[in-house]
Enzyme design. Structure first.
Site, PDB file in Angstrom:
ATOM      1  N   HIS A 279      -0.432  -3.571   3.804  1.00 16.44           N
ATOM      2  CA  HIS A 279      -0.454  -3.246   2.373  1.00 16.44           C
ATOM      3  C   HIS A 279      -0.021  -4.420   1.496  1.00 16.44           C
ATOM      4  O   HIS A 279      -0.242  -4.411   0.288  1.00 16.44           O
ATOM      5  CB  HIS A 279       0.410  -2.006   2.084  1.00 16.44           C
ATOM      6  CG  HIS A 279       1.878  -2.220   2.248  1.00 16.44           C
ATOM      7  ND1 HIS A 279       2.554  -1.924   3.412  1.00 16.44           N
ATOM      8  CD2 HIS A 279       2.824  -2.685   1.384  1.00 16.44           C
ATOM      9  CE1 HIS A 279       3.836  -2.184   3.261  1.00 16.44           C
ATOM     10  NE2 HIS A 279       4.031  -2.662   2.034  1.00 16.44           N
TER      11      HIS A 279
ATOM     12  N   ASP B 169      -0.575  -0.530   9.674  1.00 22.36           N
ATOM     13  CA  ASP B 169      -0.040  -1.274   8.542  1.00 22.36           C
ATOM     14  C   ASP B 169       0.397  -2.670   8.968  1.00 22.36           C
ATOM     15  O   ASP B 169       1.489  -3.133   8.627  1.00 22.36           O
ATOM     16  CB  ASP B 169       1.120  -0.530   7.881  1.00 22.36           C
ATOM     17  CG  ASP B 169       1.452  -1.100   6.492  1.00 22.36           C
ATOM     18  OD1 ASP B 169       0.552  -1.716   5.889  1.00 22.36           O
ATOM     19  OD2 ASP B 169       2.600  -0.945   6.042  1.00 22.36           O
TER      20      ASP B 169
ATOM     21  N   SER C 202       8.745  -5.618   2.847  1.00 24.73           N
ATOM     22  CA  SER C 202       7.778  -5.127   3.834  1.00 24.73           C
ATOM     23  C   SER C 202       7.100  -6.307   4.529  1.00 24.73           C
ATOM     24  O   SER C 202       6.741  -7.297   3.885  1.00 24.73           O
ATOM     25  CB  SER C 202       6.709  -4.267   3.154  1.00 24.73           C
ATOM     26  OG  SER C 202       7.250  -3.083   2.662  1.00 24.73           O
TER      27      SER C 202
END
Length: 349
Positions: free
Chosen positions: A100, A130, A204
């Site tokens: 993402h 992801d 992230s």
């Protein structure tokens, strides 16, 4: 002659004793060094300084830019930029990050902790885990330490390293509360590590390491409930072994191909009911499962001739099957044991 023999025996004993003492010092030195590092001004302290010094240089900042298409209310497209983190996996310049962070962007820049900045190429990404792989053309790169034989256990202390809010590299500490399986995340295609080390926006894709500074996961996301609120102290990371396999496939193939039969499942039913199998909660229209006659509330107990004990195990077996594979599925419906054959399709992108 007797005196010479005694002298020689004394010398041999001294040399032997010296070798034994030297061996003990060499073996014990790391432990002494660690003990000394935990003492300052006569007081014992706990520090993860050595772990951070090993791992932190290999955690990079990622800046990506893309274009959002216009809508009915705002016809003009607009430029957006995203912030994330990544982990240098080898000296060839391959970097693991979160999907993402780099999804639908056309420019990616990587900043190392020593100040160097590089344009990055997107090698491939996989939204189901992801994960994404980037490549930079650079030399003398710091590489994250890994130890694939060390298992992650509930109760382990972990450190999450990233660049939240672009304020600079930060380290948050937590404890593992679940590892393996999908810890309640329905229909996920990646095992997850659940911990309470905070993953803020921009962190992230960073590294989750143990107290030895070894990579154990790629930081992923914060838990969000069905009611739209976040789960306090519930964060996830993709385990290193899973991330390594996805990275290898993306480098070799450019994408990850997974099997798919089109069912939704209750990931916690087996544990709650102390049963081995998978409870189907939904079947997609025109999917392989629908064509094979599977229905909601069917309870799968075997796939491909092998028993399945849980939803994660069953989903992994399907995902690992080549499209076109015919799998015999055994299940219970209204307490009657039944069998059907499902032809695996490719998981839609």
């Amino acid at each position: 002659m007797q005196q010479l023999s005694s002298t020689l025996r004394f010398l041999l004993q001294s040399v032997g004793l010296g070798l034994v003492v030297a061996a003990i010092v060499i073996i014990a030195k790391p432990f002494w060094a660690q003990s000394e590092s935990l003492r300052q001004n006569g007081n014992e302290i706990t520090s993860f300084n050595q772990a951070v010094r090993k791992a932190a240089p290999a955690v990079v900042n990622i800046y990506s830019m893309g274009e959002i298409q216009g809508s009915y209310y705002q016809p003009q497209s607009s430029r957006v930029w995203r912030l994330g983190s990544g982990v240098i996996m080898d000296s060839q310049g391959y970097i693991l990050t979160a999907h993402h962070v780099v999804d639908n962007v056309d420019k990616i820049e990587v900043a190392l902790q020593d100040g160097r900045r590089y344009a990055a190429q997107l090698i491939g990404s996989d939204r189901y885990t992801d994960l994404a792989v980037l490549k930079i053309d650079a030399e003398n790169l710091p590489v994250i330490p890994v130890q694939s034989t060390r298992r992650v256990r509930v109760g382990d202390i972990v450190l999450a390293i990233g660049n939240p809010y672009n304020i600079g590299q930060t380290i948050t500490q937590g404890i593992v509360s679940a590892s393996g399986g999908r810890v309640g995340v329905s229909n996920s295609y990646s095992d997850l590590i659940q911990m309470d080390a905070v993953i803020n926006q921009g962190a992230s894709g960073g590294a989750l390491v143990n107290t030895a500074g070894e990579l154990i996961g790629i930081n992923n996301a914060r838990y969000n409930s069905a009611f739209g609120d976040g789960g306090e102290g519930i964060y996830f990371a993709v385990p290193y072994e899973n991330a390594r396999k996805v990275m290898k496939t993306l480098i070799q193939e450019g994408k990850v191909v997974r099997g798919y039969i089109g069912i939704s499942v209750n990931p916690n039913f087996s544990e709650e009911q102390s049963l081995s199998g998978i409870l189907i909660t939904g079947v997609e229209r025109n999917s392989p499962a629908a064509k094979a006659g599977l229905q909601p509330n069917d309870f799968l107990v075997a796939i491909g001739g092998d028993p399945v004990r849980s939803a994660p195990e069953g989903l992994d077996r399907v995902a690992g099957s080549e499209p076109g594979t015919k799998l015999e599925v055994e299940f219970y419906r209204n307490e009657k044991r039944m069998t059907t054959t499902v032809t695996v399709a490719e998981l839609p992108r």
